[in-house]
Design a protein around this motif. Structure first.
Motif, mmCIF file in Angstrom:
data_model
loop_
_atom_site.group_PDB
_atom_site.id
_atom_site.type_symbol
_atom_site.label_atom_id
_atom_site.label_comp_id
_atom_site.label_asym_id
_atom_site.label_seq_id
_atom_site.Cartn_x
_atom_site.Cartn_y
_atom_site.Cartn_z
ATOM 1 N N ARG A 208 0.830 -1.205 0.000
ATOM 2 C CA ARG A 208 0.000 0.000 0.000
ATOM 3 C C ARG A 208 0.869 1.262 0.000
ATOM 4 N N THR A 209 1.846 1.311 0.875
ATOM 5 C CA THR A 209 2.731 2.471 0.961
ATOM 6 C C THR A 209 4.181 2.011 1.098
ATOM 7 N N ILE A 210 5.096 2.922 0.772
ATOM 8 C CA ILE A 210 6.520 2.656 0.928
ATOM 9 C C ILE A 210 7.170 3.836 1.635
ATOM 10 N N LYS A 211 8.262 3.558 2.310
ATOM 11 C CA LYS A 211 8.997 4.602 3.009
ATOM 12 C C LYS A 211 10.487 4.297 2.906
ATOM 13 N N THR A 212 11.274 5.238 2.405
ATOM 14 C CA THR A 212 12.716 5.047 2.263
ATOM 15 C C THR A 212 13.405 5.384 3.573
ATOM 16 N N LEU A 213 14.190 4.445 4.095
ATOM 17 C CA LEU A 213 14.870 4.615 5.383
ATOM 18 C C LEU A 213 16.334 5.009 5.221
ATOM 19 N N GLU B 101 21.179 1.793 -3.734
ATOM 20 C CA GLU B 101 19.890 1.105 -3.635
ATOM 21 C C GLU B 101 19.171 1.511 -2.347
ATOM 22 N N PRO B 102 17.902 1.917 -2.433
ATOM 23 C CA PRO B 102 17.158 2.321 -1.237
ATOM 24 C C PRO B 102 16.769 1.121 -0.372
ATOM 25 N N ILE B 103 16.871 1.320 0.933
ATOM 26 C CA ILE B 103 16.340 0.370 1.921
ATOM 27 C C ILE B 103 14.988 0.916 2.346
ATOM 28 N N MET B 104 13.920 0.097 2.207
ATOM 29 C CA MET B 104 12.576 0.627 2.332
ATOM 30 C C MET B 104 11.713 -0.197 3.280
ATOM 31 N N GLU B 105 10.790 0.509 3.899
ATOM 32 C CA GLU B 105 9.740 -0.105 4.716
ATOM 33 C C GLU B 105 8.460 -0.129 3.890
ATOM 34 N N GLU C 271 -0.323 -3.949 12.211
ATOM 35 C CA GLU C 271 0.641 -2.908 12.543
ATOM 36 C C GLU C 271 2.041 -3.341 12.142
ATOM 37 N N GLN C 272 2.149 -4.365 11.310
ATOM 38 C CA GLN C 272 3.441 -4.926 10.938
ATOM 39 C C GLN C 272 3.875 -4.429 9.564
ATOM 40 N N ARG C 273 5.165 -4.118 9.431
ATOM 41 C CA ARG C 273 5.735 -3.707 8.168
ATOM 42 C C ARG C 273 6.929 -4.597 7.836
ATOM 43 N N GLU C 274 7.335 -4.582 6.573
ATOM 44 C CA GLU C 274 8.437 -5.430 6.116
ATOM 45 C C GLU C 274 9.551 -4.561 5.545
ATOM 46 N N THR D 41 4.875 -0.795 12.825
ATOM 47 C CA THR D 41 4.779 0.412 12.008
ATOM 48 C C THR D 41 5.511 1.589 12.631
ATOM 49 N N GLU D 42 6.255 2.328 11.799
ATOM 50 C CA GLU D 42 6.950 3.552 12.188
ATOM 51 C C GLU D 42 8.018 3.334 13.259
#
Length: 398
Positions: free
Chosen positions: A320-325, A332-336, A346-349, A369-370
């Motif tokens: 659904r959504t992505i977030k670059t950490l 290469e981006p590491i993403m949530e 409430e779990q992300r990968e 999450t977060e």
């Protein structure tokens, strides 16, 4: 090492050695201990290590990943080696008990081997329970930490943001707090804490020229700390958004501004985020309408407004959504990522995105999450010369 070798040559050889060897060599002789514990040597060694990691293709950089385990409901810290076995090779990192027991703990940032933690605790005053904030600086390589009290603010109409970095010239860790006050007047104040002085100072000169609003996170490149910010008082064709990058020079303790290209300057400020690839500033531009899209812009050769868009990450169909950490050394981006098919979880990968192929590689790391954060890490001697540090009695590590 033979006494026939001039001491300055010994010094040049020693400063290229890893931290674990230097800690052992402090017991070889009084001269070596005095050298290794010297502030100038610590600064020279730290800069040498940083330059070696930046230029080396053989020794992989290290990244510290922190997140909350959604099953055990506990904070996890994992060291990732940025090499070909990145997806498989990782080590769990154990915090010392004195830090692990702190409540509401989060990493503010990492710089030249020192981690900056922020935590909250309850304290009773006049029969009332108040939530207070403090910080800890910790160098796991030498197992030393410093407790940092945070001054209390009596004006409730404010918002504060922090930055942390180690000055590469002096190797003095610094914490910067920028506070925007809304009442009785709209203005900015700034404080700086230095380990060398063990106290906070008000920055009365060289303050931001305007009451900028500053956003977490921050990044450190060379001697500068950078934040995303915007000027809420400047209009641009009727729009209030005027985005920019605020900088803080740790050597002269001066604030500055980096201008952005028009497309980023007018973007909704909450959908911009600062990052870095190697030693280059990066702006992340999240799409205002498509939650699963993120544009990656890099500043070229340190020239203001000279940002080039490298690529756009489109979320995979199953998220659904992505977030670059953060970014690997390769860029290469590491993403949530958030799963599309589970609205209640409430779990992300954690994944790594390959821009050339458009593939997402699963790291098989799941967190609440977060809670994901990625910080660069390297072993240094910073704070070794401080006799007033807290020293961990137990051996913790990988």
């Amino acid at each position: 090492m033979s006494d026939e070798i001039p001491f300055h040559i010994q010094e040049n050889i020693i400063k290229r050695l890893p931290v674990v060897s230097l800690l052992q060599f402090r017991s070889v002789s009084k001269a070596w201990k005095s050298l290794i514990d010297c502030s100038k040597f610590i600064a020279a060694h730290s800069v040498t290590q940083a330059e070696h990691l930046l230029l080396s293709y053989e020794e992989p950089p290290q990244m510290l990943l922190s997140y909350e385990d959604p099953v055990k409901i506990e904070n996890k810290y994992v060291l990732l080696l940025d090499n070909d076995s990145f997806l498989q090779q990782r080590f769990d990192y154990t915090l010392p008990l004195s830090i692990k027991l702190l409540k509401e703990l989060c990493i503010v940032g990492s710089s030249l081997g020192v981690l900056c933690f922020q935590f909250y605790y309850e304290e009773e005053e006049d029969f009332c329970t108040n939530l207070k904030r403090e910080m800890v600086l910790w160098n796991p390589s030498i197992r030393k930490s410093i407790d940092v009290p945070v001054p209390k603010k009596f004006n409730p109409y404010h918002e504060s943001n922090l930055g942390f970095g180690v000055c590469p010239v002096t190797c003095d860790p610094k914490i910067v707090e920028i506070t925007l006050f809304h009442k009785p007047s709209y203005h900015c104040e700034a404080k700086v804490y230095t380990v060398s002085s063990r106290k906070w100072r008000n920055l009365t000169s060289n303050l931001p020229s305007k009451p900028f609003r500053v956003f977490w996170p921050h990044v450190v490149v060379d001697r500068f700390i950078y934040w995303c910010a915007f000027d809420p008082m400047t209009t641009d064709n009727g729009l209030l958004n005027h985005n920019l990058i605020m900088s803080f020079d740790m050597t002269i303790e001066n604030f500055g501004v980096v201008d952005l290209p028009d497309s980023l300057r007018r973007h909704p400020p909450l959908q911009l985020c600062i990052s870095k690839v190697r030693e280059s500033l990066v702006m992340l531009e999240y799409d205002s309408y498509v939650k699963g899209a993120c544009g990656v812009w890099v500043m070229e050769n340190g020239v203001e407004k000279s940002f080039t868009k490298l690529f756009t990450v489109d979320a995979p169909y199953w998220s659904r959504t992505i977030k670059t950490l953060g970014f690997r050394k390769s860029g290469e981006p590491i993403m949530e990522v958030e799963y599309r098919y589970d609205d209640t979880s409430e779990q992300r990968e954690l994944v790594v995105y390959e821009p050339n192929s458009g593939r997402f590689n699963d790291l098989e790391i799941y967190g609440t999450t977060e809670t994901f954060a990625v910080n660069s890490y390297m072993e240094t001697l910073v704070m070794l010369d401080r006799s007033d540090c807290n020293i961990e009695a137990e051996v913790d590590g990988f």
